[in-house]
Design a protein around this motif. Sequence first.
Motif, PDB file in Angstrom:
ATOM      1  N   ARG A 163      28.832  43.214  34.044  1.00 17.72           N
ATOM      2  CA  ARG A 163      28.494  42.820  35.400  1.00 17.72           C
ATOM      3  C   ARG A 163      29.212  43.704  36.413  1.00 17.72           C
ATOM      4  O   ARG A 163      28.640  44.089  37.430  1.00 17.72           O
ATOM      5  CB  ARG A 163      28.818  41.352  35.659  1.00 17.72           C
ATOM      6  CG  ARG A 163      28.214  40.919  36.996  1.00 17.72           C
ATOM      7  CD  ARG A 163      28.357  39.469  37.340  1.00 17.72           C
ATOM      8  NE  ARG A 163      27.824  38.522  36.396  1.00 17.72           N
ATOM      9  CZ  ARG A 163      26.552  38.126  36.356  1.00 17.72           C
ATOM     10  NH1 ARG A 163      25.677  38.638  37.177  1.00 17.72           N
ATOM     11  NH2 ARG A 163      26.177  37.233  35.489  1.00 17.72           N
ATOM     12  N   LYS A 164      30.450  44.024  36.100  1.00 16.26           N
ATOM     13  CA  LYS A 164      31.194  44.911  36.989  1.00 16.26           C
ATOM     14  C   LYS A 164      30.451  46.235  37.157  1.00 16.26           C
ATOM     15  O   LYS A 164      30.285  46.737  38.266  1.00 16.26           O
ATOM     16  CB  LYS A 164      32.568  45.203  36.362  1.00 16.26           C
ATOM     17  CG  LYS A 164      33.736  44.663  37.123  1.00 16.26           C
ATOM     18  CD  LYS A 164      35.005  45.022  36.405  1.00 16.26           C
ATOM     19  CE  LYS A 164      35.630  43.794  35.794  1.00 16.26           C
ATOM     20  NZ  LYS A 164      36.789  44.112  34.963  1.00 16.26           N
ATOM     21  N   LYS A 177      33.089  37.258  26.489  1.00 14.35           N
ATOM     22  CA  LYS A 177      33.184  36.986  27.921  1.00 14.35           C
ATOM     23  C   LYS A 177      33.670  38.223  28.662  1.00 14.35           C
ATOM     24  O   LYS A 177      33.170  38.569  29.733  1.00 14.35           O
ATOM     25  CB  LYS A 177      34.147  35.802  28.168  1.00 14.35           C
ATOM     26  CG  LYS A 177      33.564  34.465  27.765  1.00 14.35           C
ATOM     27  CD  LYS A 177      34.457  33.317  28.185  1.00 14.35           C
ATOM     28  CE  LYS A 177      35.734  33.311  27.375  1.00 14.35           C
ATOM     29  NZ  LYS A 177      36.558  32.121  27.628  1.00 14.35           N
ATOM     30  N   ALA A 178      34.655  38.881  28.067  1.00 15.57           N
ATOM     31  CA  ALA A 178      35.191  40.096  28.687  1.00 15.57           C
ATOM     32  C   ALA A 178      34.121  41.177  28.745  1.00 15.57           C
ATOM     33  O   ALA A 178      33.996  41.900  29.745  1.00 15.57           O
ATOM     34  CB  ALA A 178      36.409  40.586  27.914  1.00 15.57           C
ATOM     35  N   PRO A 219      44.274  37.938  30.259  1.00 13.05           N
ATOM     36  CA  PRO A 219      45.598  38.566  30.201  1.00 13.05           C
ATOM     37  C   PRO A 219      45.808  39.407  28.944  1.00 13.05           C
ATOM     38  O   PRO A 219      46.739  40.199  28.901  1.00 13.05           O
ATOM     39  CB  PRO A 219      46.571  37.382  30.210  1.00 13.05           C
ATOM     40  CG  PRO A 219      45.761  36.155  30.326  1.00 13.05           C
ATOM     41  CD  PRO A 219      44.328  36.485  30.130  1.00 13.05           C
ATOM     42  N   LYS A 220      44.948  39.238  27.952  1.00 10.30           N
ATOM     43  CA  LYS A 220      45.093  40.088  26.758  1.00 10.30           C
ATOM     44  C   LYS A 220      44.437  41.430  27.060  1.00 10.30           C
ATOM     45  O   LYS A 220      43.229  41.595  26.974  1.00 10.30           O
ATOM     46  CB  LYS A 220      44.479  39.406  25.544  1.00 10.30           C
ATOM     47  CG  LYS A 220      45.270  38.172  25.164  1.00 10.30           C
ATOM     48  CD  LYS A 220      44.699  37.439  23.976  1.00 10.30           C
ATOM     49  CE  LYS A 220      45.561  36.242  23.638  1.00 10.30           C
ATOM     50  NZ  LYS A 220      45.648  35.255  24.762  1.00 10.30           N
ATOM     51  N   ARG A 221      45.288  42.366  27.428  1.00  8.27           N
ATOM     52  CA  ARG A 221      44.762  43.610  27.981  1.00  8.27           C
ATOM     53  C   ARG A 221      44.010  44.431  26.955  1.00  8.27           C
ATOM     54  O   ARG A 221      43.092  45.170  27.304  1.00  8.27           O
ATOM     55  CB  ARG A 221      45.918  44.421  28.575  1.00  8.27           C
ATOM     56  CG  ARG A 221      46.618  43.661  29.685  1.00  8.27           C
ATOM     57  CD  ARG A 221      47.683  44.485  30.341  1.00  8.27           C
ATOM     58  NE  ARG A 221      48.456  43.675  31.267  1.00  8.27           N
ATOM     59  CZ  ARG A 221      49.497  44.108  31.949  1.00  8.27           C
ATOM     60  NH1 ARG A 221      49.893  45.354  31.794  1.00  8.27           N
ATOM     61  NH2 ARG A 221      50.144  43.320  32.769  1.00  8.27           N
ATOM     62  N   PHE A 232      42.919  41.337  34.828  1.00  5.58           N
ATOM     63  CA  PHE A 232      43.954  40.903  33.884  1.00  5.58           C
ATOM     64  C   PHE A 232      44.375  39.452  34.116  1.00  5.58           C
ATOM     65  O   PHE A 232      44.985  38.837  33.247  1.00  5.58           O
ATOM     66  CB  PHE A 232      45.165  41.831  33.944  1.00  5.58           C
ATOM     67  CG  PHE A 232      44.908  43.167  33.302  1.00  5.58           C
ATOM     68  CD1 PHE A 232      43.970  43.286  32.286  1.00  5.58           C
ATOM     69  CD2 PHE A 232      45.596  44.292  33.708  1.00  5.58           C
ATOM     70  CE1 PHE A 232      43.719  44.523  31.690  1.00  5.58           C
ATOM     71  CE2 PHE A 232      45.354  45.523  33.120  1.00  5.58           C
ATOM     72  CZ  PHE A 232      44.412  45.642  32.116  1.00  5.58           C
ATOM     73  N   LEU A 233      44.081  38.919  35.291  1.00  2.00           N
ATOM     74  CA  LEU A 233      44.344  37.496  35.491  1.00  2.00           C
ATOM     75  C   LEU A 233      43.312  36.662  34.725  1.00  2.00           C
ATOM     76  O   LEU A 233      43.632  35.618  34.171  1.00  2.00           O
ATOM     77  CB  LEU A 233      44.300  37.137  36.975  1.00  2.00           C
ATOM     78  CG  LEU A 233      45.522  37.581  37.780  1.00  2.00           C
ATOM     79  CD1 LEU A 233      45.331  37.249  39.249  1.00  2.00           C
ATOM     80  CD2 LEU A 233      46.785  36.936  37.255  1.00  2.00           C
ATOM     81  N   ALA A 234      42.078  37.162  34.689  1.00  2.00           N
ATOM     82  CA  ALA A 234      41.032  36.436  33.974  1.00  2.00           C
ATOM     83  C   ALA A 234      41.187  36.596  32.464  1.00  2.00           C
ATOM     84  O   ALA A 234      40.899  35.681  31.707  1.00  2.00           O
ATOM     85  CB  ALA A 234      39.662  36.929  34.408  1.00  2.00           C
ATOM     86  N   LYS A 280      30.860  40.723  28.854  1.00  2.00           N
ATOM     87  CA  LYS A 280      29.885  40.323  29.861  1.00  2.00           C
ATOM     88  C   LYS A 280      30.406  40.663  31.259  1.00  2.00           C
ATOM     89  O   LYS A 280      29.668  41.183  32.112  1.00  2.00           O
ATOM     90  CB  LYS A 280      29.630  38.814  29.740  1.00  2.00           C
ATOM     91  CG  LYS A 280      28.375  38.344  30.434  1.00  2.00           C
ATOM     92  CD  LYS A 280      28.150  36.850  30.209  1.00  2.00           C
ATOM     93  CE  LYS A 280      27.050  36.331  31.126  1.00  2.00           C
ATOM     94  NZ  LYS A 280      27.057  34.874  31.272  1.00  2.00           N
ATOM     95  N   ALA A 281      31.689  40.381  31.485  1.00  2.00           N
ATOM     96  CA  ALA A 281      32.290  40.678  32.789  1.00  2.00           C
ATOM     97  C   ALA A 281      32.268  42.178  33.060  1.00  2.00           C
ATOM     98  O   ALA A 281      31.976  42.608  34.178  1.00  2.00           O
ATOM     99  CB  ALA A 281      33.715  40.128  32.840  1.00  2.00           C
TER     100      ALA A 281
END
Lengths: 267, 387
Positions: free
Chosen positions: A10-11, A3-4, A101-103, A97-99, A6-7
Amino acid sequence: MSKAIKAEFRKFFTTRLWWGMLIAIVVAGAALAALFALLFTSDTVMRGDGMGVPTSDADLARTAFTSGIGVGYLLTLAIGVMTVGAEYRHKTITATFLAEPKRSVVMGAKTILLLVVGAMYGAASLLASVATGAAILSSRGHEPFADPEIWRTLALSLLVLGLWALIGLGVGILIPNQVAALLIAVGVAWIVEPIVGAVLPLSEIGGSIARYLPSQATNATLDIQTVGFGGPVTDQLPWWGGALVLTGYAVVMALIGTLRTVRSDIS
Amino acid sequence: MTAASAGTPSQSALGGPTPAVDPTRGRIEVRGLTKRFGRFTAVDHLDLDVVPGRITGFLGPNGAGKTTTLRMLLGLIRPTAGTATIEGRRYHDIPNPLTVVGSALEATNFHPGRSGRNHLRVLADAAGIDRRRVDEMLELVGIPAAASKRAGGYSMGMRQRLGLAGALLGDPRVIILDEPANGLDPDGIRWLRGFLRHLASEGRTLLISSHLLSEVEQTVDDVVIIANGKRVAQGTVDELRGDPTAFVRTSDPDRLASTLAGRGLSVARRDGGLRVTTNDLAMVGDLAHAADIAIHELRSEKTHLEELYFTLTDQDQYRNRNLGDAEGTGPGGPVDRELGQLPPPTGRPVERPQPPDPDGASGETGRDGTTVGDSAPTRTARQENGS
């Protein structure tokens, strides 16, 4: 993690940065390939015996095809800086990081993004420079694909661009001001580091250090002859050595960046 | 107690199966939360409770530590000490947090070159939320037309709405908004009020920060006020507001006082006049007139909450600490003294103003007519005097 990733993709593809960079990298690849192909096949250069001038068909092709990589890695370096720099500058890092939180997951996703994007830009750059270069070389009676090793060089240049993007990622985190980070990263990689690399070989110890510099490791990876003030560097690293050294830089920079990000306060 | 749980007392006594509703569900709990930046203490042993189905206002002057607190709650800033949990877990430990907690921190947190819709799509990707929800949210907050424009061109109000859309994307049980009314026009603020009220009525938990009491007073159920990183008051708006009081100055305070007291109103002397616990100025005036007493001044006083907040925001030592050096604001300093002097609110929650009807108002006399004195400590327990 997926998911990260994919985000992150997209970014990357939802601002104008990506196609602006794509145009720059394709134009640079095509123009430099044309320039070098024309230059080194010109009568003046062919007749002379200048140092480091490619003479064989294989060297000609390699020089023409990889001529855009030098600009290309500066651009992917800039992309790496901006991937994280823009997030801090526009404070979108908060939402990121809100979406998730595991940085370290976010940083891992950015690493994958940059490797893929680096390869993608590499492919675009090569397409442009190989097409242009091959057309010019064959029109001048040279065989563009005389040496099968050229394919290894082309494949590795995809990796090289991704690795430089990761170096940029680290720089972007270490220097919080995005503009400063960009200027410093590109300034060092484009001007300072090559000069240092050219001066160092004047002394014997310096020469053994110089081949571990990022730009010379890059040249070694791509089998490009590095030329310093003391003439062509003779003890270049083997291609796999160069690739390992450059990977080392990328890993160290990305790790430093990740560690810093994981520990820092986002405000 | 539901009939079902009452019917099986042995089960709950054994502590066997967990109850159907998790007691921490939708709750925010902050305990001893502290953040120091070098020598600067931004948040100082803060305790805070937020419960579901209610809107909690998190009030404080600019620089009081509100944003730092919210950022610690959301795992963006590491606390120096203390805990901040949502449904019993730190934000970091909540799986896919956007589906549990929605938040909007600053209205500027958008890439200016990315469209509002794409901004939300990035978030939806990161949280695995169906992208149809993105357009639903844009519709819900009222900016569907702006969705494909780049966020850099958005007005402050549109940014606030986009932030809100982002907060609601995951259909969260807990919603945390930092200064959501900033930059909204009066229409927008009215819309926001109704919207937040609706969210709370669905049983969600809302924590809303603001530096303006007037902005949230009509919106929130509960209030937490902080100043200089410390909690100054917590309670329901009604509790903190206290009974309405009127101030009246007259030529003959003794006689007026006894007249008013005779009607069951509680009266106290103050500043050469009288403070009467009522919101019905007409009745006070009529009574004085009937008793042939001249009135020199007659006005409503600020509620306790207004006065408390005014004290916090009007004085230098509570002004934004981030703007200047905060020397002289030592612990146990003027903050505590000033707050100690404030009149404590009395009585039970009040209804809103009633039509001016002497008989109706005199019906209030049945209340416990506690005199509003200078030191009556009825509510001081709610005013933490630091420590």
